[in-house]
Design a protein around this motif. Structure first.
Motif, short mmCIF file in Angstrom:
data_model
loop_
_atom_site.label_atom_id
_atom_site.label_comp_id
_atom_site.label_asym_id
_atom_site.label_seq_id
_atom_site.Cartn_x
_atom_site.Cartn_y
_atom_site.Cartn_z
N MET A 85 6.48 13.08 -27.18
CA MET A 85 5.45 12.29 -27.85
C MET A 85 4.22 12.13 -26.97
N ALA A 86 4.44 11.80 -25.70
CA ALA A 86 3.32 11.62 -24.77
C ALA A 86 2.47 12.89 -24.69
N GLU A 87 3.14 14.04 -24.74
CA GLU A 87 2.45 15.32 -24.60
C GLU A 87 1.70 15.73 -25.87
N MET A 88 1.90 14.98 -26.97
CA MET A 88 1.20 15.29 -28.22
C MET A 88 -0.26 14.83 -28.21
N VAL B 64 -9.72 1.61 -27.90
CA VAL B 64 -8.62 2.57 -27.77
C VAL B 64 -7.38 1.84 -27.26
N VAL B 65 -6.37 1.78 -28.13
CA VAL B 65 -5.09 1.15 -27.80
C VAL B 65 -4.04 2.25 -27.74
N THR B 66 -3.42 2.38 -26.58
CA THR B 66 -2.50 3.49 -26.35
C THR B 66 -1.11 2.99 -26.02
N TYR B 67 -0.14 3.54 -26.71
CA TYR B 67 1.27 3.28 -26.43
C TYR B 67 1.55 3.73 -24.99
N ILE B 68 2.36 2.99 -24.28
CA ILE B 68 2.64 3.33 -22.89
C ILE B 68 3.28 4.71 -22.78
N PRO C 46 -0.13 7.47 -29.00
CA PRO C 46 -0.02 8.69 -29.80
C PRO C 46 0.95 8.58 -30.97
N ASP C 47 1.67 7.44 -31.12
CA ASP C 47 2.73 7.36 -32.13
C ASP C 47 2.21 6.81 -33.46
N LYS C 48 2.17 7.69 -34.45
CA LYS C 48 1.67 7.29 -35.77
C LYS C 48 2.58 6.25 -36.42
N ASN C 49 3.88 6.36 -36.23
CA ASN C 49 4.82 5.44 -36.87
C ASN C 49 4.67 4.02 -36.33
N LEU C 50 4.62 3.88 -35.01
CA LEU C 50 4.38 2.56 -34.43
C LEU C 50 3.02 2.04 -34.86
N GLY C 51 2.02 2.92 -34.88
CA GLY C 51 0.68 2.53 -35.30
C GLY C 51 0.65 2.02 -36.73
N GLU C 52 1.38 2.71 -37.63
CA GLU C 52 1.46 2.27 -39.02
C GLU C 52 2.11 0.90 -39.12
N LYS D 215 -7.80 -5.36 -39.93
CA LYS D 215 -8.31 -4.44 -38.93
C LYS D 215 -8.22 -3.00 -39.44
N LYS D 216 -9.16 -2.18 -39.02
CA LYS D 216 -9.16 -0.76 -39.39
C LYS D 216 -8.52 0.04 -38.27
N PHE D 217 -7.47 0.80 -38.60
CA PHE D 217 -6.75 1.59 -37.61
C PHE D 217 -7.01 3.08 -37.85
N TYR D 218 -7.31 3.80 -36.76
CA TYR D 218 -7.39 5.25 -36.77
C TYR D 218 -6.19 5.75 -35.97
N LEU D 219 -5.26 6.42 -36.65
CA LEU D 219 -3.98 6.75 -36.04
C LEU D 219 -3.89 8.21 -35.61
N TRP D 220 -3.38 8.40 -34.40
CA TRP D 220 -3.06 9.73 -33.90
C TRP D 220 -1.80 10.22 -34.61
N ASP D 221 -1.68 11.53 -34.81
CA ASP D 221 -0.55 12.06 -35.57
C ASP D 221 0.59 12.51 -34.64
#
Length: 301
Positions: free
Chosen positions: A85-88, A106-110, A145-151, A160-166
């Motif tokens: 996932m991190a490498e995506m 920019v909010v990034t999962y650890i 980078p995690d779309k599921n956690l972001g959703e 809030k408006k979220f722009y999610l990485w896939d």
């Protein structure tokens, strides 16, 4: 050779602490000074008095410890234990996304690379994300980078408006709805505990959604005795130790993270004997990533 005793002796000689993620093999968890999720282990690594940190996990975790504590020697027993996932999420693509949404934080999962953390305003973990997002005034958020956690987070903050990485976790993507239904047909009074890295249709089946640490706590405190644990199955080792009278089931044949299971006792021993696999990070990148991780600790309070 008694590997466990040798590791414990080396730990004392080298002034080292051993940290293990919940997804590690049971024998690795049992020799660790601290077992936890990403957030808690990052705090332990930062606050511990030992000069050497042996991080039994995957690479981004050891890198996070080094970012927070550059004066410490951080060792990763298996250097190719990575996180797909991190490498995506690649730094150049993240830069592009930032340019497309200049007003977004920019909010990034650890679960991300150091290079991506360096482009980040604040990092989060699955256990700290809600608190951190609620403390952020921005109305626009790039989440990766995690779309599921972001959703899942976005569902809790409709204003809030979220722009999610896939991106996604390949282990949590393994679980299927029918795997859970199969167990529920046999065990009618079972609780379904789901990690937010799972896809929406799996989250919709949950009695509880939370991080690995939160899932353990829920099982500790709930009076029920039957649970379907929908996350990497390494967490069940701690759940059984704390609740030997309760039953925990994995949906499907397994939910195993191949990278998390790479680390063996032999790897930990060799890592300490030779002081090998040290995490080295470019100082300019480290300083930028440090801000994102420190903001995580501040905003999670």
């Amino acid at each position: 050779m008694d590997l466990i005793n040798e590791i414990l002796k080396l730990k004392q000689e080298k002034n080292a602490i051993i940290l293990a993620h919940y997804y590690q093999r049971p024998e690795i968890q049992d020799i660790a000074d601290a077992v936890g999720d990403s957030y808690n282990l990052s705090r332990v690594a930062q606050e511990c008095k030992e000069k050497v940190v042996v991080f039994c996990g995957v690479k981004f975790m050891a890198e996070s410890a080094k970012i927070l504590s550059p004066e410490k020697i951080v060792l990763l027993p298996v250097m190719d234990a990575g996180c797909p996932m991190a490498e995506m999420a690649e730094a150049q693509e993240v830069l592009k996304m930032k340019q497309e949404h200049p007003n977004a934080l920019v909010v990034t999962y650890i679960n991300s690379t150091t290079e991506v953390k360096a482009l980040t305003d604040v990092c989060v973990t699955s256990s700290s994300a809600m608190k951190i997002i609620s403390n952020i005034p921005n109305d626009e958020i790039i989440f990766l980078p995690d779309k599921n956690l972001g959703e899942y987070i976005a569902e809790q903050f409709p204003n809030k408006k979220f722009y999610l990485w896939d991106g996604f976790c390949i282990t949590h993507r393994k679980v299927k709805k029918e795997n859970i239904l199969y167990i529920k047909d046999i065990k009618r009074d079972v609780k379904v505990l789901v990690h937010p890295e799972c896809e929406a249709e799996i989250r919709a089946m949950a009695d509880f959604i939370g991080s690995t640490g939160d899932i353990i706590k829920y099982a500790d405190e709930c009076i029920k005795t039957e649970y379907i644990v929908v996350t990497e199955q390494g967490v069940i080792h701690q759940m059984k130790k704390r609740n030997p009278h309760k039953n925990f089931y994995v949906p499907g044949t397994s939910m195993t993270c191949f990278n998390m299971k790479k680390t063996t006792l032999q790897d930990v021993y060799e890592c300490l004997v030779d002081m090998k696999n040290e995490i080295i990070i470019d100082e300019d990148i480290r300083i930028k990533a440090y801000t994102a991780l420190m903001n995580m600790h501040k905003l999670a309070r």
